[in-house]
Write an enzyme that holds these catalytic residues in place. Structure first.
Site, short mmCIF file in Angstrom:
data_model
loop_
_atom_site.label_atom_id
_atom_site.label_comp_id
_atom_site.label_asym_id
_atom_site.label_seq_id
_atom_site.Cartn_x
_atom_site.Cartn_y
_atom_site.Cartn_z
N SER A 149 0.84 -1.19 0.00
CA SER A 149 0.00 0.00 0.00
C SER A 149 0.87 1.23 0.00
O SER A 149 2.05 1.18 0.32
CB SER A 149 -0.88 0.06 1.27
OG SER A 149 -1.99 -0.78 1.17
N SER A 159 -2.18 -3.61 -3.66
CA SER A 159 -1.63 -2.39 -3.07
C SER A 159 -2.72 -1.35 -2.93
O SER A 159 -3.25 -0.85 -3.92
CB SER A 159 -0.50 -1.87 -3.98
OG SER A 159 0.20 -0.83 -3.35
N ASP A 166 -3.58 2.02 -2.70
CA ASP A 166 -2.87 3.27 -2.98
C ASP A 166 -3.87 4.41 -2.93
O ASP A 166 -4.70 4.57 -3.84
CB ASP A 166 -2.19 3.20 -4.34
CG ASP A 166 -1.16 2.07 -4.41
OD1 ASP A 166 -0.82 1.52 -3.34
OD2 ASP A 166 -0.72 1.74 -5.52
#
Lengths: 351, 351, 351, 351
Positions: free
Chosen positions: C237, C275, C277
């Protein structure tokens, strides 16, 4: 005029708790004008032209040079409306809002671009291009939609004839539309609010083209026999335009646009799969120059505290519902393509 | 051919870690074809036509009758692309994907509708209407964009000439575009992936029209003197089309489309305010009939577990970056409107 | 201090063309403060606590009573950040922005609520509730994340210790994070812009936890042998917070937040499937009272014309990229849960 | 039981044209269970606990290991619901759907995480983390919401007691809620559809907490005098959960969730500014393994052609409207915090 029947209010029915504006029309918002170009001809082979263009001008100046704040909301995106990508990115409207039939969106866009190019020699020359907004419904049941009979010049005609007098029913983009199993078309309504000495107006204009008789809400007497077979209606739709002179930001206008679905719901719609139900909302409170002079623009926006902004939301629900009923109440029986008939709305439904 | 210079790979530079397809082109995805219609004429008074149309056909059958799954993503919405409202609602593409200059979107939409009406007698007759997708960039620096020189027939020409051989550079919609201060245009690239014996291909096609020389990334030798004044470039843009034969759902394609911005970022773009940076992604893995026969459709979609779907994301980044470099590397010096010149990209930048 | 290594600038490398602020930190934006609570203990059975909380205070007053304009953007939504539903609806931030590990989001939210309840006796009593924002990354490789070691009081500690001195690397929420195969953590950077005598600052703070060594961009010398096996990294992340004192509207902040992905892309990320984001952006230029006194609020916003707003976009790209490199450059080798090791970033990568 | 009054159907009123399921409950969808934890205590100083937790279990297996397809829609985002970022990115639900009061969202999230950690030793260890979904309404008029009386264990209790018998009214998350000026709470309803021999069920569960008596729709006899003063109701809300066993994709579920606003509109709501009106929709038709075995997953989804998908849209409108009336009809007069009283709904409204 043949098209003129009675509005819902003339039938003695009021929607909601806010007062209507002087004309009970989107043009009660100061500066807003509406123009129609109606095309009705009979062609050979049973084909018939029952279509047109409606133009909504947010103000009477040069819209490209003096943009206004706007937003949109897609209730159900089975529709071909253009101009929304930039509208959502920038929160500004810089062209008339044009309405027509589904397959004539390109012609109307082209005509509107030509109008704007002529009015603005800088576009595509010393400055960038222009984003036009065109909405649509499918009038193919009554209109020879495959014939692509709307031309660019018709869009320009609709823009040029815009005024504060809004004809409703079978005019402009509403000429060939059907709604709740009856003849639909153009409808409009408005509300006004006085707060701390400030007078605000909110108006709607719709082109109604959705639903079947089965969808009519049960609060009205539904006892009229539905005798004829209901045709399958692919690609129904409703285009809803909300206008206000209250200073709402693009985010607040998006919130307002969402409430249009609440007014729509009260007329019996459930936003059927094939119904492109689309809302455009704008505020005339600020004009944003295409050529800014400073590094910041100044705005004032309605405070977003409980009752005040909620009043605007309620007004939006009311004007959308009443505009739809007005489109039904004012439209007249129409015979079109392949001798298809849409009967005018039966006022007994309200009794 | 004058337009043909060298691709990035022919210059000896490879982007990324995945292998390119046979043609390093979006047409490596089986069934995908690309057609260009290029318009270059000199008019009087210094005006010049440097524009065109590019058509991307997801498959060779009837796209309206056999739709494909698609999605879109707006990196920066200063753009006039049409067809996205319905694309996002239904997750399906039912027309060729058309690219042209900003003010010619209506003409290309009209031509594409005419093509589809002719091919499908049911549209607007016994069935609903059709949603066409047209993207655009502003080529007004080199092209007489106000002249509206693209006509509907040019769109049809682009569709009809589509093949698996994709010319790059100053062709079709790329004819008049500028990118990173140089001549831009059409670029393409592809990647392939073999998983458990399944062969998948992912390709991109871009029309590049963004940025200034200042934006070029510093990893390349930036020592070439920038002597001429950089013109202000209103309404730059990039149109990015991603195609794959991997079975990705509309949600997965939306995720894929978002990764296009990562490839774009690596060429130096920061998505400037006036740059309409827009992505369309589709998968050819499933065809969805306009007239379904059962009550459900069957699909298989790539499992959304770590490395596999991430491989597709990486491939998307790679093909977008390489397509942009290819558009720059293959485009040739162009003199256009008002004797404006865009020089071809200097290969020394890669040394 | 053991944690203190060198920032990218101290290594002699500059990113971009805009000048950094005095501290090259998000706290260069006047009023912004950052506090960390770092938790590092060794437990029995190989378990280890390597986690913490980072609090970003947009201003030093009462955030609930004096809200600020904010927005968010989800680059890749594999994340558990809370508070975004209301942030996007209202465009306002009314609490500190809290960052922690994934499974400790509830504890940090509870602690932040307790802090705000104590500070505001009206919440949940004479007025409505409060919307807290908590972001997260998964530090489970180094930290005993299942142990839920972060408590509400740690969130309050982070808030109370906030100052303009921002420690970077293995502190607060960054204590246990991994990035690009190395030890990640907290990083920050800023840029300033002077326009017409107005001084504007834009800063970023990131918690970096994405990617593998393979993703490192090739512009840096990649010759260091990668010897150890790369662990599969589920749920990587990056949390990105952008702050500015420039008067940007919530829509403009959303556009700004989107540019964070361009800075992220330049560090090698492609936003892998797992991830999360996520970007939060705010402007301190206006304070919006919880108890408005009139019916409108006044604002001034940066004009959205070409170069000016684009400068802010470029600055956003620069501060995000530099913040990520700073998080890598300042973090130190860490041994954690199950004797897992993340080595500090090798500065030779920049040579 | 004191709480048990009559449902709308028991009062002889039917909503819509589709048939209800056996229990007229969300648990008519096979596998779906609902559990409540109700907290009602009187504290000193006039404070009173009138709150709780409601858990909706999409199936009886391990939700993290066998995820289901889901989506959400935010009608009005003045709310603190968590879990939506990942739900929209991945289109999957992997935890029970939890409902509680606004300030207890963190406690319920923490309890739900603890439940899932215990059930799944791999979470945060050999695999990633888990995304929990918690929705809320503000019950602060009747409940001592500042006291944070809901604890993590109460969430676990609600999960563990889930069954197919759904108590309605003043139970679980509905214990302290107010709706349309009366006592609100939990309501549920269902519809069934038989197509080509396939049996499909669609159900809703709501926690109603919105509106004032003025908003009640005029189709009902509104002549009952409203004598007491209406309190200002900050942060009203409605949480709506839709469940079906029909195979709908995440995009189709998003479309379905949007129709919830049409049912809500018919009860008089206009989605007031401070009302967090939020919808979660899921389908139990497919289970998606956390540990996939192949490279693709197979799905079948309802064909998106006119009448069939539209039937589901209509059913969604019907179950939402009826669930809201049921929440009103079954809730009983409640005295709470500071001796505040909400009276039970007067059945004369339907006469």
């Amino acid at each position: 005029m043949a098209n003129r029947r009675q509005t819902l209010r003339e039938l003695g029915i009021q929607i909601g708790k806010f007062k209507a504006g002087e004309r009970n029309s989107i043009t009660d918002v100061p500066g807003v004008k509406v123009g129609h170009k109606t095309l009705t001809y009979d062609l050979s082979d049973g084909r018939a032209i029952r279509t047109g263009v409606t133009a909504i001008l947010p103000h009477s100046g040069n819209l490209f040079q003096e943009k206004i704040i706007g937003s949109s909301y897609v209730i159900n995106g089975f529709g071909k409306t253009i101009g929304f990508v930039q509208l959502q990115e920038l929160g500004m409207i810089e062209s008339p809002i044009m309405l027509t039939n589904t397959l004539s969106v390109p012609a109307v866009a082209e005509g509107t671009i030509q109008f704007l190019l002529k009015e603005n020699q800088d576009i595509g020359n010393s400055t960038g291009t222009v984003n036009v907004i065109v909405g649509e419904c499918n009038d193919g049941y009554l209109n020879d939609i495959r014939g692509l009979h709307v031309k660019g010049e018709h869009a320009i005609d609709a823009i040029k004839t815009a005024s504060i007098q809004v004809e409703q029913g079978c005019v402009g983009a509403g000429t060939g539309m059907s709604c709740l199993g009856f003849k639909g078309g153009v409808g409009t309504s408005s509300r006004k609010l006085i707060v701390d000495g400030h007078h605000y107006t909110l108006g709607a204009l719709v082109v109604s083209n959705f639903g079947t008789k089965d969808d009519l809400p049960s609060r009205f007497n539904n006892s009229i026999a539905i005798e004829e077979e209901l045709e399958d209606m692919p690609d129904g739709s409703i285009m809803i335009v909300l206008a206000t002179d209250a200073p709402l930001s693009e985010r607040q206008l998006h919130r307002l646009a969402k409430r249009a679905s609440f007014g729509l719901a009260r007329t019996g719609s459930y936003a059927a799969h094939g119904s492109g139900d689309i809302v455009i909302a704008f505020s005339t409170a600020h004009k944003i120059s295409h050529y800014p002079t400073g590094i910041t623009n100044s705005f004032s926006f309605i405070v977003e505290d409980g009752p005040l902004i909620s009043n605007f939301f309620q007004m939006a629900v009311e004007v959308v519902e009443e505009s739809i009923w007005n489109s039904l109440c004012t439209a007249t029986t129409t015979i079109g393509q392949n001798q298809h008939i849409r009967y005018e709305f039966d006022y007994n439904f309200f009794r």
